[in-house]
Design a protein around this motif. Sequence first.
Motif, mmCIF file in Angstrom:
data_model
loop_
_atom_site.group_PDB
_atom_site.id
_atom_site.type_symbol
_atom_site.label_atom_id
_atom_site.label_comp_id
_atom_site.label_asym_id
_atom_site.label_seq_id
_atom_site.Cartn_x
_atom_site.Cartn_y
_atom_site.Cartn_z
ATOM 1 N N LYS A 141 0.844 -1.188 0.000
ATOM 2 C CA LYS A 141 0.000 0.000 0.000
ATOM 3 C C LYS A 141 0.885 1.246 0.000
ATOM 4 O O LYS A 141 0.611 2.222 -0.674
ATOM 5 N N HIS A 142 1.962 1.167 0.776
ATOM 6 C CA HIS A 142 2.937 2.250 0.780
ATOM 7 C C HIS A 142 4.245 1.694 1.318
ATOM 8 O O HIS A 142 4.259 0.630 1.949
ATOM 9 N N SER A 143 5.337 2.402 1.075
ATOM 10 C CA SER A 143 6.619 1.926 1.592
ATOM 11 C C SER A 143 7.547 3.099 1.874
ATOM 12 O O SER A 143 7.347 4.199 1.360
ATOM 13 N N ARG B 88 8.154 9.287 13.169
ATOM 14 C CA ARG B 88 7.070 9.710 12.267
ATOM 15 C C ARG B 88 6.715 8.584 11.293
ATOM 16 O O ARG B 88 5.529 8.256 11.113
ATOM 17 N N LEU C 230 -1.367 3.978 8.091
ATOM 18 C CA LEU C 230 -1.683 3.641 6.697
ATOM 19 C C LEU C 230 -2.115 2.181 6.568
ATOM 20 O O LEU C 230 -3.056 1.852 5.842
ATOM 21 N N GLN D 139 2.789 13.164 8.573
ATOM 22 C CA GLN D 139 2.696 14.116 7.459
ATOM 23 C C GLN D 139 2.167 13.366 6.245
ATOM 24 O O GLN D 139 2.936 12.798 5.483
ATOM 25 N N PRO E 225 -0.319 14.499 3.629
ATOM 26 C CA PRO E 225 -1.280 15.396 2.981
ATOM 27 C C PRO E 225 -2.016 14.748 1.802
ATOM 28 O O PRO E 225 -3.080 15.229 1.409
ATOM 29 N N GLY E 226 -1.444 13.668 1.253
ATOM 30 C CA GLY E 226 -2.077 13.051 0.079
ATOM 31 C C GLY E 226 -2.974 11.888 0.443
ATOM 32 O O GLY E 226 -3.405 11.146 -0.439
ATOM 33 N N TYR E 227 -3.241 11.703 1.754
ATOM 34 C CA TYR E 227 -3.973 10.514 2.165
ATOM 35 C C TYR E 227 -5.210 10.910 2.953
ATOM 36 O O TYR E 227 -5.120 11.678 3.914
#
Lengths: 172, 569
Positions: B128-130, B141, B149, B179, B181-183
């Motif tokens: 999903k993300h890395s 963070r 996520l 941080q 902002p795109g999620y």
Amino acid sequence: MPAEITGGNGAARHSISLYVANKPGVLIRIALVFSRRGYNIDSLVVSETEDPGFSRMNIVATGDRATLEQIIKQLNKLVDVIHARDYSYEDVIQKELALFKIDCAPERRAEALQVMEAFKAKTIDLSERTLAVEVTGSSEKLDALETMLRSFHIREMVRTGKVLMARGEAAT
Amino acid sequence: MAVQEKTGAEALVDIMIEEGVEYIFGLPGGSAIPLFDALVGRNIKLVLTRHEQGAVHMADGYARATGKTGVALVTSGPGATNTVTGLFTALMDSIPLVVVTGQMPAWTLGLDAFQEADVSGITYPCVKHSYLVKDVDDIPRIMREAFFLASSGRPGPVLIDMPKNVSGARISPKADTMQLPGYSVPKAAQDAEVARAATLLAAAKRPLLLVGHGAAISGAATEVRALAETLQAPVVNTLLGKGVLPETHELNLGMLGMHGTAYANKAIIDCDLIMSIGSRWDDRIVSKYDEFCVNAVKIHIDIDAAEINKVVKVDLGIVGDAKTVLRQLLPRLVKGDTADWVRQTKRWRRDFPLKFQKEGKLRAQQVIQELYRLTGGKAIVTTDVGQHQMWAAQFILSESGRDWISSGGAGTMGFGLPSAIGAQLGRPGETVVAIVGDGGFQMTLSELATLFNLKIPVKILVINNHYLGMVRQWQNLFYDNRYSGVDLEGNPDFVKLAGAYGIKGFRISRSADVRRVLKAALDHPGPALIDAEVEQHDNVFPMIPAGAAHKDMLLGPPRRVLEKPTGGT
């Protein structure tokens, strides 16, 4: 501005603008969304923005509208993409820059300059046998100049890819 | 004199503990030593697996059984590449995982150092993300973001690639504010959409609810039941939506699709409205996109906007969390007049029941059905992939969305045993049975050692037909019985194998023994393996050949040679 129709099965050239986090790996994540669907990217521009934390990408890709809509949704799903939007069907400011190096013997210079005049193109380099041209404008205008310059034989061509910006108060 | 600051690895473990991590599944290597070192003496249990794929599947099974985020920790290079199948499995089924891979020091990246691989590059399509962590101060963070996520929105695996010099460096205290902002995470639907859905549902004469994994993840069992009962709408569930509405509920027609029940698939053909609640219209259930529910109104509730209109064009797409959206919808519903429709589905259920041959050799279906009876539908069941998985899906009636653990989207063989270990750790005291095939089991059976060490009472039921049975079935039905690469000649004696690992082994080879042996195995206090020597040439029915329409479903062995399917596998 309607998308340029380039194929019989509804394939059209789409102009996509993305606002993304300025981080390593963002470009590859975006490229993978296109490549997984077997989509070729026609042009890609990545640049800094007014905020150093973010980058803007302008992508031109050819495909049918439904698939592109799906791709936009998948781009928006990426954590590092702030937003992605297809501007193909909207009136926005669109520009591209191209450089051409053409064969141009002295006896054809006047003719070449006349063509360039019509396209508001600039001479940026000149040699005994070549002429280098810089032109800015819509991608379609650049295509038209390219067609005209073919009669001189284009030795090299390079284009920056399309950049776009929303008009007036609207944010891109 | 200031106290020496902690290392990146210690900070990472601190946050894991704060995030409620109980277990880490993993296998160390050179690049991961600082990370493993930070676990010593901490209140977090490390489960040493025998292979990194097993570690990720265990974390996955733990996550599916509990709803919490599963965590795996491995080393760089081959340790990391061995996680790829597990990551892909979790991504396809929306499972929250945080997988930390050790990495060679940052200054060696891209220089072909020992056990240095481009782990980010290899895994981009499977996560999903890395993150590739370059600065030790980013660890707090990144860890917060990773857990958020993984578990929020449409869950999925998040990978953190952690160079050794970063995990070993001293951290300077820094905020761990996320941080992202795109999620964003969609929750509620717009009122107008909900009103439209209510209107469409009220107008339907033959409504059908399609319940998928999203409904289970969202914890929408109560809402799905209320919806079905208020509307008096029959329910079909996907492989991963099993049990959200108990499969013993009178309105539940069971699993639909390629090997679903005949009555579920007949309802698909005849419904005039279908509403998907967290199902992504997978090709296993839709089969032929242009002939799927052509005359039915289609509504799709999904938390992932990219699923709406992806493969099936719908009349109404609602982006939101299943539980939240159903709660918005419920007060607007009126009881439908569906008595004829419900009666029709009951007739189908009576006329086209699931069945299997009881004579001759031992049948897998009998073993699975008996297991279901003996456990009273209370067991957590995990599976591998293939014939046994489909038979288990048919004959194990799930009572809860978290009791059925199977690799759906990826179809990963070898998933059953490790996921059962993870599930049992997450839910101690419950009965956990891994139903596996002899093919898939041999892909991850090294985790028998992990099971033995843990001393947890996982039961392994090997449906042993000495074949890669589902491929053999296809070759039998569609490839003129030309068997190629499916005969598992050379299988070990699984009972002896279990014994070699210190695990009690049982064998069933006659139908008369099924109940007695299964009962003995279930009653055994520790882990046990049951080798069920079943009929070799049995096929799974009903079957909709891949890419065929639902009306072309086969209820039993066909009398003629069939065309090769047009769909995928």
